[in-house]
Design an enzyme around this catalytic site. Structure first.
Site, short mmCIF file in Angstrom:
data_model
loop_
_atom_site.label_atom_id
_atom_site.label_comp_id
_atom_site.label_asym_id
_atom_site.label_seq_id
_atom_site.Cartn_x
_atom_site.Cartn_y
_atom_site.Cartn_z
N GLY A 5 1.08 -0.97 0.34
CA GLY A 5 0.08 -0.21 -0.46
C GLY A 5 1.11 0.69 0.06
O GLY A 5 2.17 0.85 0.14
N GLY B 186 0.72 6.09 0.14
CA GLY B 186 -0.26 6.68 0.00
C GLY B 186 0.56 8.65 -0.26
O GLY B 186 2.00 7.89 -0.42
N GLY C 8 3.47 7.88 3.35
CA GLY C 8 4.97 6.79 4.13
C GLY C 8 3.84 5.46 2.65
O GLY C 8 3.18 5.58 1.76
N VAL D 4 3.25 0.83 2.99
CA VAL D 4 3.44 0.25 3.79
C VAL D 4 3.98 -1.23 2.83
O VAL D 4 3.61 -1.38 1.95
CB VAL D 4 1.75 -0.46 4.43
CG1 VAL D 4 1.84 -1.39 5.06
CG2 VAL D 4 0.95 1.31 4.27
N LYS E 261 4.53 0.07 8.15
CA LYS E 261 4.30 1.50 7.50
C LYS E 261 5.49 3.28 7.40
O LYS E 261 6.07 3.18 8.17
CB LYS E 261 3.19 2.57 7.89
CG LYS E 261 2.65 3.59 7.38
CD LYS E 261 1.37 4.73 8.05
CE LYS E 261 1.36 5.55 7.54
NZ LYS E 261 -0.21 6.69 7.69
N ASP F 92 -9.55 10.91 7.20
CA ASP F 92 -9.35 10.25 5.85
C ASP F 92 -10.24 9.44 6.02
O ASP F 92 -9.66 7.79 5.68
CB ASP F 92 -7.58 10.97 6.34
CG ASP F 92 -7.48 10.29 4.50
OD1 ASP F 92 -8.42 10.61 3.60
OD2 ASP F 92 -5.98 9.91 4.29
#
Length: 524
Positions: free
Chosen positions: A329, A331, A334, A336, A351, A459
């Site tokens: 993942g 974002g 950061g 992951v 993360k 969020d």
């Protein structure tokens, strides 16, 4: 009530006699038995009629009699002479004595309710042995004693059986599976005992089973997990023991309750044990840890007493050098990575914050401040943090979480590959989607109302909802959370500039784009 014979004869040709809710007072006259055999229904509910039902009421041919919220004290045995009687409603009276056995002569009886009276004695096996009832047999909130007759299995067309809040004892007859059309079984608040019969699992149409507040013992039968249409199973406050099965209704914490059964174990994680057992386990664990620490004290270093720490090198090795193959993942602030920590081969999610990105350092601090103070079954669980230098002596900051193998809700609802799409359609059923929605709402309720200082996530989106092994939803990513006390303590101007722009475009609440809503309004 006018007891004049002539008055009754005037209305003797009526097929329906309705005197509901007109504040009739007094004793029901015996001449009511003079009403014509053409009478099909007699409605006297919501009045203040006192005394007893006249013994001559058996002369009527009514198929429906309704008298509730009156103050009737007894009904006669001649009630069974109304051979065409199909519906009898006598709830919320002051009826005393026993149910007349003669009522079983009403072979066409479909529905019978005497809820909220003062009736006592045993339930007539002749009445519960009728095959005609197809609506309901509602006997709750009386003082009935002895056991539930085994003849109850003869009522194969019955939809609802309610004997709650009486003084019934003995066991549930295994013949209960004869009630093939039964949808609602409510037996709570009695003195019923013995095992919960496995034959309950044969009730294919059942939707609600409530056996709470009794003295049932033994194990929960696995057959209950096979019920397809059940929506509520309440076994709370009994003396059940043993391991709880983990499938069907027994795996749904929102539909299954077993509170107050101190000897139950296993089952779903959300199973709430009684407080005494929890304290006992905590005490036993504390004693064990104390003894162990005393034994190891001479050989323990100060470092071993602290929480486990991980260096940059350990995290680097666990994620294969933060390789793309381990990336699960990404974002704004950061990335992951999936990792395997040694020793123990523990699966984790690491993360790593993009410290070159403006706001990433602040996001790291925000998550640390938030995650150290919150604990909930629907929030992602943090293991530890790492603040160090990488091999090039650059700042490195990371959070280590428990690994959640099923990925994010976004991958399940909007799969990006054929493999994910096939998995999503195959496994994410309607009941699982509903449970996930409830889990998310539960997490938000905790953050808003039950964690000390209220927290606003800001969020919440599909990619920030993780799906656990048991398809339990876990809210993650607390990088831009706001603590309500700090928001309320600032000026309106500052709040507009710092909060209104928070969140992800497409998910941020529309109202925050133009103005700042108060906390309670933001979730409405």
């Amino acid at each position: 009530v006018n007891s004049n014979d002539e008055q009754c004869r005037v209305n003797s040709n009526d097929e329906q006699y309705r005197l509901s809710r007109i504040q009739i007072r007094g004793i029901l006259p015996t001449v009511i038995a003079n009403l014509s055999t053409k009478l099909t229904s007699l409605w006297l509910n919501d009045n203040i009629i006192s005394g007893s039902l006249p013994s001559g009421i058996g002369n009527l041919a009514s198929w429906a009699i309704s008298m509730y919220i009156t103050i009737l004290s007894q009904f006669p045995s001649t009630i069974g002479d109304i051979s065409e009687l199909q519906i009898l409603v006598l709830e919320q009276n002051t009826l005393t004595g026993n149910i007349p056995v003669s009522l079983s002569n009403c072979s066409n009886l479909q529905g019978f309710t005497i809820t909220k009276n003062r009736l006592s004695g045993a339930l007539p096996k002749e009445l519960l042995g009728l095959s005609s009832p197809s609506l309901g047999l509602l006997l709750a909130q009386n003082q009935f004693t002895r056991s539930l007759p085994s003849e109850v299995g003869n009522m194969k067309n019955l939809v609802s059986l309610d004997t709650s809040e009486n003084k019934l004892s003995g066991e549930i007859p295994t013949s209960i599976d004869g009630c093939e059309m039964l949808e609602y079984l409510r037996l709570k608040g009695n003195f019923l005992e013995g095992s919960v019969p496995s034959t309950l699992g044969e009730l294919k149409s059942i939707q609600v089973i409530d056996l709470s507040q009794n003295n049932f013992s033994g194990q929960i039968p696995a057959s209950l997990a096979k019920l397809n249409f059940i929506s509520t199973l309440n076994l709370s406050y009994n003396m059940l023991k043993g391991e709880v099965p983990m499938d069907g209704i027994l795996a749904n914490s929102n539909a299954f309750s077993a509170l107050g059964n101190g000897k139950l174990c296993g089952g779903i994680k959300a199973l709430n044990l009684s407080s005494s057992i929890v304290l006992l386990l905590i005490s036993a664990y504390a004693i064990h840890r104390l003894r162990r620490s005393k034994q190891q004290l001479p050989f323990s270093s100060a470092a071993e007493k602290q929480n486990q720490k991980f260096s940059y090198a350990e995290l680097y090795d666990s994620t294969n050098g933060f390789s793309l193959e381990n990336l699960i993942g990404e974002g704004k602030y950061g990335s992951v990575y999936k990792g395997v920590l040694k020793p123990g081969e523990q699966m984790v999610a690491v993360k790593v914050f993009k410290l070159h990105q403006h706001g990433a350092h602040k996001s790291f601090l925000a998550e640390c401040a938030t995650l150290r103070n919150i604990r909930h079954r629907n929030l992602v669980k943090i293991i530890t943090s790492c603040s160090s230098l990488d091999f090039k002596h650059n700042d490195f900051k990371a959070l280590i979480f428990e690994y959640v193998p099923n990925g994010s809700l976004e991958n399940w609802l909007h799969p990006s590959s054929a493999e994910e799409e096939g998995q999503s359609l195959m496994k994410l059923q309607l009941i699982q989607r509903l449970n996930i929605a409830i889990n998310i709402a539960s997490a938000l309720d905790y953050l808003h109302n039950h964690c000390g200082t209220p927290i606003i996530h800001y969020d919440l989106k599909l990619s920030n909802i993780l799906v656990g092994d048991d398809f339990r939803a876990l809210v993650s990513d607390f990088g831009i959370v706001k603590f309500l006390s700090s928001i309320e303590g600032k000026s309106h101007q500052h709040r507009s500039s710092s909060v209104a722009i928070g969140g992800t475009v497409g998910y941020v609440a529309p109202g925050t784009i133009t103005c700042l809503l108060k906390f309670k309004q933001s979730f409405n």
